[in-house]
Write a protein that holds these residues in place. Structure first.
Motif, PDB file in Angstrom:
ATOM      1  N   GLU A  65      -0.201  -2.082   5.338  1.00 46.59           N
ATOM      2  CA  GLU A  65       0.765  -2.694   4.332  1.00 46.59           C
ATOM      3  C   GLU A  65      -0.900  -2.707   2.904  1.00 46.59           C
ATOM      4  OE1 GLU A  65       1.799  -6.256   5.321  1.00 46.59           O
ATOM      5  OE2 GLU A  65       3.440  -5.749   6.783  1.00 46.59           O
ATOM      6  N   MET A  66      -1.891  -3.068   2.862  1.00 45.69           N
ATOM      7  CA  MET A  66      -2.897  -2.807   2.067  1.00 45.69           C
ATOM      8  C   MET A  66      -3.106  -1.442   1.649  1.00 45.69           C
ATOM      9  SD  MET A  66      -5.285  -6.189   3.706  1.00 45.69           S
ATOM     10  CE  MET A  66      -6.156  -5.932   1.970  1.00 45.69           C
ATOM     11  N   ARG A  67      -2.878  -0.834   2.475  1.00 47.41           N
ATOM     12  CA  ARG A  67      -3.567   0.700   1.903  1.00 47.41           C
ATOM     13  C   ARG A  67      -2.508   0.886   0.596  1.00 47.41           C
ATOM     14  NH1 ARG A  67      -5.961   1.908   8.083  1.00 47.41           N
ATOM     15  NH2 ARG A  67      -8.344   1.829   7.648  1.00 47.41           N
ATOM     16  N   TRP A  68      -1.456   0.992   2.410  1.00 44.22           N
ATOM     17  CA  TRP A  68       0.412   1.138   1.058  1.00 44.22           C
ATOM     18  C   TRP A  68      -0.226   0.397  -0.730  1.00 44.22           C
ATOM     19  CZ3 TRP A  68       3.871  -0.599  -1.757  1.00 44.22           C
ATOM     20  CH2 TRP A  68       5.137   1.023  -2.123  1.00 44.22           C
ATOM     21  N   GLU A  69      -0.368  -0.630  -0.518  1.00 44.02           N
ATOM     22  CA  GLU A  69      -0.257  -1.160  -1.528  1.00 44.02           C
ATOM     23  C   GLU A  69      -1.188  -0.615  -3.464  1.00 44.02           C
ATOM     24  OE1 GLU A  69       1.556  -3.445  -3.440  1.00 44.02           O
ATOM     25  OE2 GLU A  69       2.948  -3.280  -1.675  1.00 44.02           O
ATOM     26  N   LEU A  70      -2.789  -0.386  -2.607  1.00 44.68           N
ATOM     27  CA  LEU A  70      -3.493   0.054  -3.221  1.00 44.68           C
ATOM     28  C   LEU A  70      -2.876   1.208  -3.270  1.00 44.68           C
ATOM     29  CD1 LEU A  70      -6.285  -1.359  -3.814  1.00 44.68           C
ATOM     30  CD2 LEU A  70      -7.153  -0.219  -2.187  1.00 44.68           C
ATOM     31  N   SER A  71      -2.922   1.827  -3.175  1.00 46.06           N
ATOM     32  CA  SER A  71      -2.588   3.379  -3.134  1.00 46.06           C
ATOM     33  C   SER A  71      -1.751   3.645  -3.957  1.00 46.06           C
ATOM     34  CB  SER A  71      -1.706   4.259  -1.694  1.00 46.06           C
ATOM     35  OG  SER A  71      -2.613   4.271  -0.729  1.00 46.06           O
ATOM     36  N   ALA A  72      -0.419   3.144  -3.973  1.00 47.08           N
ATOM     37  CA  ALA A  72       1.092   3.468  -4.728  1.00 47.08           C
ATOM     38  C   ALA A  72       0.434   2.323  -6.070  1.00 47.08           C
ATOM     39  CB  ALA A  72       2.164   2.100  -3.728  1.00 47.08           C
ATOM     40  N   PHE A  73      -0.296   1.586  -5.772  1.00 46.59           N
ATOM     41  CA  PHE A  73       0.121   1.125  -7.308  1.00 46.59           C
ATOM     42  C   PHE A  73      -1.092  -0.081  -7.857  1.00 46.59           C
ATOM     43  CE2 PHE A  73       3.655  -1.653  -5.202  1.00 46.59           C
ATOM     44  CZ  PHE A  73       4.880  -0.815  -5.711  1.00 46.59           C
ATOM     45  N   GLY A  74      -2.354   1.006  -7.705  1.00 47.49           N
ATOM     46  CA  GLY A  74      -3.793   0.825  -7.424  1.00 47.49           C
ATOM     47  C   GLY A  74      -4.308  -0.616  -8.026  1.00 47.49           C
ATOM     48  N   ARG A  75      -3.240  -1.202  -6.722  1.00 44.64           N
ATOM     49  CA  ARG A  75      -3.749  -2.719  -6.886  1.00 44.64           C
ATOM     50  C   ARG A  75      -3.982  -3.039  -6.065  1.00 44.64           C
ATOM     51  NH1 ARG A  75       0.985  -4.809  -8.164  1.00 44.64           N
ATOM     52  NH2 ARG A  75       2.231  -3.578  -9.511  1.00 44.64           N
ATOM     53  N   LEU A  76      -4.109  -4.768  -5.533  1.00 38.47           N
ATOM     54  CA  LEU A  76      -3.178  -5.213  -4.413  1.00 38.47           C
ATOM     55  C   LEU A  76      -2.537  -6.469  -4.696  1.00 38.47           C
ATOM     56  CD1 LEU A  76      -6.704  -5.164  -1.959  1.00 38.47           C
ATOM     57  CD2 LEU A  76      -4.400  -3.517  -1.870  1.00 38.47           C
ATOM     58  N   ALA A  77      -1.383  -5.989  -4.938  1.00 38.29           N
ATOM     59  CA  ALA A  77      -0.131  -7.602  -5.146  1.00 38.29           C
ATOM     60  C   ALA A  77       0.983  -7.503  -4.902  1.00 38.29           C
ATOM     61  CB  ALA A  77      -0.803  -7.825  -6.969  1.00 38.29           C
ATOM     62  N   HIS A  78       1.449  -7.931  -4.300  1.00 36.52           N
ATOM     63  CA  HIS A  78       2.334  -7.815  -3.784  1.00 36.52           C
ATOM     64  C   HIS A  78       3.687  -8.103  -4.640  1.00 36.52           C
ATOM     65  CE1 HIS A  78       7.229  -7.888  -0.797  1.00 36.52           C
ATOM     66  NE2 HIS A  78       6.053  -7.325  -0.428  1.00 36.52           N
ATOM     67  N   ALA A  79       4.869  -6.933  -5.576  1.00 36.95           N
ATOM     68  CA  ALA A  79       5.762  -7.727  -6.312  1.00 36.95           C
ATOM     69  C   ALA A  79       6.446  -8.694  -6.164  1.00 36.95           C
ATOM     70  CB  ALA A  79       6.460  -6.637  -6.034  1.00 36.95           C
ATOM     71  N   LYS A  80       6.867  -9.093  -4.990  1.00 36.39           N
ATOM     72  CA  LYS A  80       7.506  -9.935  -4.716  1.00 36.39           C
ATOM     73  C   LYS A  80       6.633 -11.533  -4.260  1.00 36.39           C
ATOM     74  CE  LYS A  80      11.497  -8.252  -2.565  1.00 36.39           C
ATOM     75  NZ  LYS A  80      12.301  -7.683  -1.236  1.00 36.39           N
ATOM     76  N   MET A  81       5.744 -11.584  -3.756  1.00 35.99           N
ATOM     77  CA  MET A  81       5.233 -12.204  -3.233  1.00 35.99           C
ATOM     78  C   MET A  81       3.695 -12.805  -4.245  1.00 35.99           C
ATOM     79  SD  MET A  81       4.210 -11.323   1.061  1.00 35.99           S
ATOM     80  CE  MET A  81       6.214 -10.378   0.933  1.00 35.99           C
ATOM     81  N   SER A  83       0.097 -12.412  -6.454  1.00 29.90           N
ATOM     82  CA  SER A  83      -1.468 -11.719  -6.009  1.00 29.90           C
ATOM     83  C   SER A  83      -2.269 -12.817  -5.245  1.00 29.90           C
ATOM     84  CB  SER A  83      -2.406 -11.887  -7.108  1.00 29.90           C
ATOM     85  OG  SER A  83      -2.186 -13.700  -7.757  1.00 29.90           O
ATOM     86  N   GLN A  84      -1.031 -13.312  -4.914  1.00 34.14           N
ATOM     87  CA  GLN A  84      -1.877 -14.786  -3.055  1.00 34.14           C
ATOM     88  C   GLN A  84      -1.690 -13.645  -2.213  1.00 34.14           C
ATOM     89  OE1 GLN A  84      -3.608 -17.411  -3.850  1.00 34.14           O
ATOM     90  NE2 GLN A  84      -4.265 -17.070  -1.754  1.00 34.14           N
ATOM     91  N   TRP A  85      -0.912 -12.980  -2.062  1.00 36.63           N
ATOM     92  CA  TRP A  85      -0.555 -12.068  -0.761  1.00 36.63           C
ATOM     93  C   TRP A  85      -1.500 -11.337  -0.745  1.00 36.63           C
ATOM     94  CZ3 TRP A  85      -0.134  -6.398   0.083  1.00 36.63           C
ATOM     95  CH2 TRP A  85      -0.275  -6.248   0.566  1.00 36.63           C
ATOM     96  N   HIS A  86      -2.243 -10.249  -1.632  1.00 37.15           N
ATOM     97  CA  HIS A  86      -3.658  -9.554  -0.919  1.00 37.15           C
ATOM     98  C   HIS A  86      -4.680 -10.644  -0.320  1.00 37.15           C
ATOM     99  CE1 HIS A  86      -4.861 -10.380  -5.269  1.00 37.15           C
ATOM    100  NE2 HIS A  86      -6.302 -10.040  -4.346  1.00 37.15           N
ATOM    101  N   ALA A  87      -5.237 -11.645  -1.009  1.00 34.73           N
ATOM    102  CA  ALA A  87      -5.846 -12.643  -0.711  1.00 34.73           C
ATOM    103  C   ALA A  87      -5.710 -13.196   0.535  1.00 34.73           C
ATOM    104  CB  ALA A  87      -6.201 -13.515  -1.560  1.00 34.73           C
ATOM    105  N   ASP A  88      -4.569 -13.634   0.889  1.00 34.03           N
ATOM    106  CA  ASP A  88      -3.955 -14.205   2.345  1.00 34.03           C
ATOM    107  C   ASP A  88      -4.147 -13.428   2.844  1.00 34.03           C
ATOM    108  OD1 ASP A  88      -3.439 -16.271   1.378  1.00 34.03           O
ATOM    109  OD2 ASP A  88      -1.653 -16.711   1.427  1.00 34.03           O
ATOM    110  N   THR A  89      -3.442 -11.931   3.126  1.00 32.56           N
ATOM    111  CA  THR A  89      -3.450 -10.806   4.138  1.00 32.56           C
ATOM    112  C   THR A  89      -4.808  -9.957   4.640  1.00 32.56           C
ATOM    113  OG1 THR A  89      -1.613  -9.864   2.716  1.00 32.56           O
ATOM    114  CG2 THR A  89      -2.219  -8.634   4.683  1.00 32.56           C
ATOM    115  N   ALA A  90      -6.067 -10.050   3.339  1.00 29.88           N
ATOM    116  CA  ALA A  90      -7.036  -9.488   3.623  1.00 29.88           C
ATOM    117  C   ALA A  90      -7.623 -10.856   4.268  1.00 29.88           C
ATOM    118  CB  ALA A  90      -8.133  -9.252   2.294  1.00 29.88           C
ATOM    119  N   PHE A  91      -7.611 -12.077   4.719  1.00 35.49           N
ATOM    120  CA  PHE A  91      -8.578 -12.832   5.309  1.00 35.49           C
ATOM    121  C   PHE A  91      -7.638 -13.278   6.988  1.00 35.49           C
ATOM    122  CE2 PHE A  91      -8.120 -17.646   6.671  1.00 35.49           C
ATOM    123  CZ  PHE A  91     -10.059 -17.627   6.951  1.00 35.49           C
TER     124      PHE A  91
END
Length: 132
Positions: A65-81, A83-91
Motif C-alpha cells: 500500500e505504501m509503495r502504491w501511494e508513493l508511486s501513484a502520488f509521489g508522496r505517502l499520504a492517503h487522501a481519506k486518512m 498524512s498521519q496514515w503513512h507514519a502509522d503504516t511505516a511504523f
C-alpha cells in the motif's frame, strides 16, 4: 524517511527468513538435518517460522500500500486518512518486522537452554577449576 525504515526492516526480515527456509529446503537431501528438524527443537523452529510468515503476510500488504501511494502520488499520504496514515503504516510495518525478527532470534536462547549451554561457566575463572 519513514518508507525507507519500513522497507529496510522488511528486507532484513526476508533475508533472515530466507536462511531458515533454506534449512527446510535441504531436509530432503540431508538426513542429519532431517533428523534434527524432527526433534522438539526442530518443531520449535518450524513454529517460529510459521508465526513469522503470518506476520510477514500482513506486513507485506501494508508495505505494498505504501509503495502504491508513493508511486501513484509521489508522496505517502492517503487522501481519506490524511498524512498521519503513512507514519502509522511505516511504523506498523517496521515494528511488525522487528517483532518477527525477535521471534526468530529468541530461538537462540531456547536452543541454548535445551542443550545446557545457558549457564556456561567462563574458563578464565580459576576458582572453578578442579584440583589435581
Amino acid at each position: 524517511p519513514l518508507f525507507g525504515r519500513a522497507h529496510a526492516a522488511a528486507k532484513a526480515l526476508d533475508m533472515v527468513l530466507g536462511l531458515f527456509l533454506g534449512f527446510f529446503e535441504r531436509v530432503d537431501f540431508n538426513p542429519a538435518l532431517a533428523a534434527c528438524l524432527t526433534t522438539l527443537m526442530g518443531q520449535k523452529m518450524k513454529d517460529a517460522v510459521m508465526l513469522v510468515l503470518e506476520d510477514r503476510k500482513i506486513m507485506s500488504v501494508r508495505l505494498d500500500e505504501m509503495r502504491w501511494e508513493l508511486s501513484a502520488f509521489g508522496r505517502l499520504a492517503h487522501a481519506k486518512m490524511g498524512s498521519q496514515w503513512h507514519a502509522d503504516t511505516a511504523f506498523f510495518v517496521a515494528s511488525k518486522a522487528e517483532w518477527a525478527l525477535y521471534h526468530l532470534v529468541r530461538l537462540d536462547g531456547y536452543f541454548a537452554d535445551q542443550l545446557g549451554l545457558g549457564m556456561a561457566v567462563a574458563v578464565d575463572d580459576v576458582d572453578q577449576w578442579p584440583d589435581d
